[in-house]
Design a protein around this motif. Sequence first.
Motif, mmCIF file in Angstrom:
data_model
loop_
_atom_site.group_PDB
_atom_site.id
_atom_site.type_symbol
_atom_site.label_atom_id
_atom_site.label_comp_id
_atom_site.label_asym_id
_atom_site.label_seq_id
_atom_site.Cartn_x
_atom_site.Cartn_y
_atom_site.Cartn_z
ATOM 1 N N LYS A 174 0.825 -1.349 -0.013
ATOM 2 C CA LYS A 174 -0.043 -0.041 -0.044
ATOM 3 C C LYS A 174 0.969 1.134 0.177
ATOM 4 C CE LYS A 174 -3.730 -2.067 2.163
ATOM 5 N NZ LYS A 174 -4.847 -2.191 3.568
ATOM 6 N N LEU A 175 1.849 1.155 0.778
ATOM 7 C CA LEU A 175 2.769 2.472 0.751
ATOM 8 C C LEU A 175 3.497 2.740 -0.491
ATOM 9 C CD1 LEU A 175 4.471 1.871 4.295
ATOM 10 C CD2 LEU A 175 2.885 3.819 3.590
ATOM 11 N N THR A 176 3.918 1.481 -1.410
ATOM 12 C CA THR A 176 4.405 1.602 -2.663
ATOM 13 C C THR A 176 3.442 2.133 -3.555
ATOM 14 O OG1 THR A 176 5.945 -0.275 -2.242
ATOM 15 C CG2 THR A 176 5.288 0.322 -4.685
ATOM 16 N N ILE A 177 2.228 1.727 -3.517
ATOM 17 C CA ILE A 177 1.146 2.345 -4.466
ATOM 18 C C ILE A 177 0.953 3.761 -3.969
ATOM 19 C CG2 ILE A 177 -1.260 2.303 -4.834
ATOM 20 C CD1 ILE A 177 -1.130 -0.815 -4.556
ATOM 21 N N LEU A 178 1.033 4.197 -2.814
ATOM 22 C CA LEU A 178 0.761 5.698 -2.388
ATOM 23 C C LEU A 178 1.988 6.198 -3.044
ATOM 24 C CD1 LEU A 178 -0.406 7.669 -0.639
ATOM 25 C CD2 LEU A 178 0.852 7.271 1.398
ATOM 26 N N ARG A 179 3.047 5.815 -3.075
ATOM 27 C CA ARG A 179 4.328 6.591 -3.639
ATOM 28 C C ARG A 179 4.181 6.762 -4.935
ATOM 29 N NH1 ARG A 179 7.615 3.809 -1.622
ATOM 30 N NH2 ARG A 179 8.338 2.481 -3.212
ATOM 31 N N MET A 180 3.438 5.716 -5.758
ATOM 32 C CA MET A 180 3.192 6.011 -7.254
ATOM 33 C C MET A 180 2.081 6.767 -7.438
ATOM 34 S SD MET A 180 4.955 3.457 -8.741
ATOM 35 C CE MET A 180 4.056 3.211 -10.261
ATOM 36 N N ARG A 223 10.433 -6.185 5.439
ATOM 37 C CA ARG A 223 11.612 -7.148 6.037
ATOM 38 C C ARG A 223 11.279 -7.414 7.521
ATOM 39 N NH1 ARG A 223 14.179 -3.803 2.524
ATOM 40 N NH2 ARG A 223 14.671 -2.305 4.236
ATOM 41 N N LYS A 224 10.979 -6.564 8.283
ATOM 42 C CA LYS A 224 10.706 -6.786 9.554
ATOM 43 C C LYS A 224 9.652 -7.803 9.872
ATOM 44 C CE LYS A 224 10.069 -4.655 14.031
ATOM 45 N NZ LYS A 224 9.966 -3.228 15.018
ATOM 46 N N TYR A 225 8.568 -7.735 9.223
ATOM 47 C CA TYR A 225 7.320 -8.391 9.337
ATOM 48 C C TYR A 225 7.115 -9.507 8.199
ATOM 49 C CZ TYR A 225 6.405 -4.910 12.838
ATOM 50 O OH TYR A 225 6.419 -4.101 13.869
ATOM 51 N N ASN A 226 8.280 -9.615 7.510
ATOM 52 C CA ASN A 226 8.343 -10.866 6.442
ATOM 53 C C ASN A 226 7.109 -10.621 5.787
ATOM 54 O OD1 ASN A 226 9.282 -13.115 5.496
ATOM 55 N ND2 ASN A 226 8.187 -14.556 6.641
ATOM 56 N N LEU A 227 6.713 -9.608 5.220
ATOM 57 C CA LEU A 227 5.655 -9.033 4.142
ATOM 58 C C LEU A 227 6.291 -8.955 2.876
ATOM 59 C CD1 LEU A 227 3.799 -6.803 6.624
ATOM 60 C CD2 LEU A 227 3.153 -9.245 6.110
ATOM 61 N N VAL A 228 7.408 -9.813 2.375
ATOM 62 C CA VAL A 228 8.110 -9.346 1.296
ATOM 63 C C VAL A 228 6.984 -10.092 0.273
ATOM 64 C CG1 VAL A 228 10.080 -9.797 -0.201
ATOM 65 C CG2 VAL A 228 10.135 -9.070 2.213
ATOM 66 N N THR A 229 6.841 -9.401 -0.899
ATOM 67 C CA THR A 229 5.880 -10.072 -1.999
ATOM 68 C C THR A 229 6.512 -9.931 -3.356
ATOM 69 O OG1 THR A 229 4.664 -8.056 -2.369
ATOM 70 C CG2 THR A 229 3.831 -9.527 -0.640
ATOM 71 N N ASN A 230 5.998 -10.693 -4.429
ATOM 72 C CA ASN A 230 6.603 -10.442 -5.587
ATOM 73 C C ASN A 230 6.394 -8.940 -5.971
ATOM 74 O OD1 ASN A 230 7.809 -12.991 -5.721
ATOM 75 N ND2 ASN A 230 6.208 -13.907 -6.562
ATOM 76 N N PHE A 231 5.039 -8.730 -5.848
ATOM 77 C CA PHE A 231 4.481 -7.273 -6.229
ATOM 78 C C PHE A 231 5.609 -6.265 -5.619
ATOM 79 C CE2 PHE A 231 2.378 -3.336 -5.259
ATOM 80 C CZ PHE A 231 1.765 -3.093 -6.624
ATOM 81 N N GLY A 232 5.908 -6.224 -4.465
ATOM 82 C CA GLY A 232 6.741 -5.559 -3.805
ATOM 83 C C GLY A 232 8.210 -5.543 -4.285
ATOM 84 N N LYS A 233 8.460 -6.593 -4.760
ATOM 85 C CA LYS A 233 10.158 -6.917 -5.262
ATOM 86 C C LYS A 233 10.172 -5.921 -6.514
ATOM 87 C CE LYS A 233 10.986 -11.366 -3.342
ATOM 88 N NZ LYS A 233 11.169 -12.686 -3.677
ATOM 89 N N PHE A 234 9.047 -6.199 -7.199
ATOM 90 C CA PHE A 234 8.963 -5.246 -8.827
ATOM 91 C C PHE A 234 8.361 -3.972 -8.780
ATOM 92 C CE2 PHE A 234 6.515 -4.202 -12.649
ATOM 93 C CZ PHE A 234 7.637 -4.337 -13.378
ATOM 94 N N MET A 235 7.489 -3.607 -7.746
ATOM 95 C CA MET A 235 6.997 -2.521 -7.679
ATOM 96 C C MET A 235 7.663 -1.437 -6.955
ATOM 97 S SD MET A 235 4.689 -2.064 -10.139
ATOM 98 C CE MET A 235 3.913 -0.534 -9.548
ATOM 99 N N ASP A 236 8.466 -1.727 -5.998
ATOM 100 C CA ASP A 236 9.022 -0.953 -5.119
ATOM 101 C C ASP A 236 10.117 -0.291 -5.838
ATOM 102 O OD1 ASP A 236 9.862 0.510 -2.480
ATOM 103 O OD2 ASP A 236 11.578 -0.659 -2.516
#
Length: 182
Positions: A6-12, A54-67
């Motif tokens: 959601k933070l990544t989308i907010l940045r976009m 990283r802290k809460y183990n919430l790494v996703t493929n979406f995040g790896k690409f979009m961040d």
Amino acid sequence: MNLPNKLTILRMIMIPVFLVVLYIPGLGMVGNIAAAAIFILASITDFLDGKIARKYNLVTNFGKFMDPLADKLLVCSALIALVDFDKVAAWIVIIIIAREFIISGFRLIAADNGVVIAASYWGKFKTTFQMIMIILLILDLNYPFSGVVNMVVTYIALILTVVSLIDYIVKNYKIFIEGSNN
């Protein structure tokens, strides 16, 4: 959808808002401060989304690409606008953007080979100085030696951009060679 995504989308979403505020005519310093504030908030989301993922183990493929894509869009959009406003030389921005394309290419090749390449300290320093440079150039403050300070920060960001590229290539050239043999 988790909080880091959601933070990544907010940045976009903040990127076009930042650009609109930056380009509204007649706002002067108020517009510069508002644009800088939006850029700073967007930069903070960059820091937070990765830390939380990283802290809460919430790494996703979406995040790896979009961040990383959101980061590049934010910085490149700001830099291109600053060229338009004659705040930074185009050749400096070309070097910075070229570095991003080269690193993205390396990461694609690495990913194709099943390798994830983490950002280095040089890359983090580079990003920090690029963001400081962008904020200073947007604000365009008029104080003693402001031109010198802006120039020094710009050249430090440029040097770190080149150093981080060289560091990245030296540490990962085998991935590129192996990828080109496939």
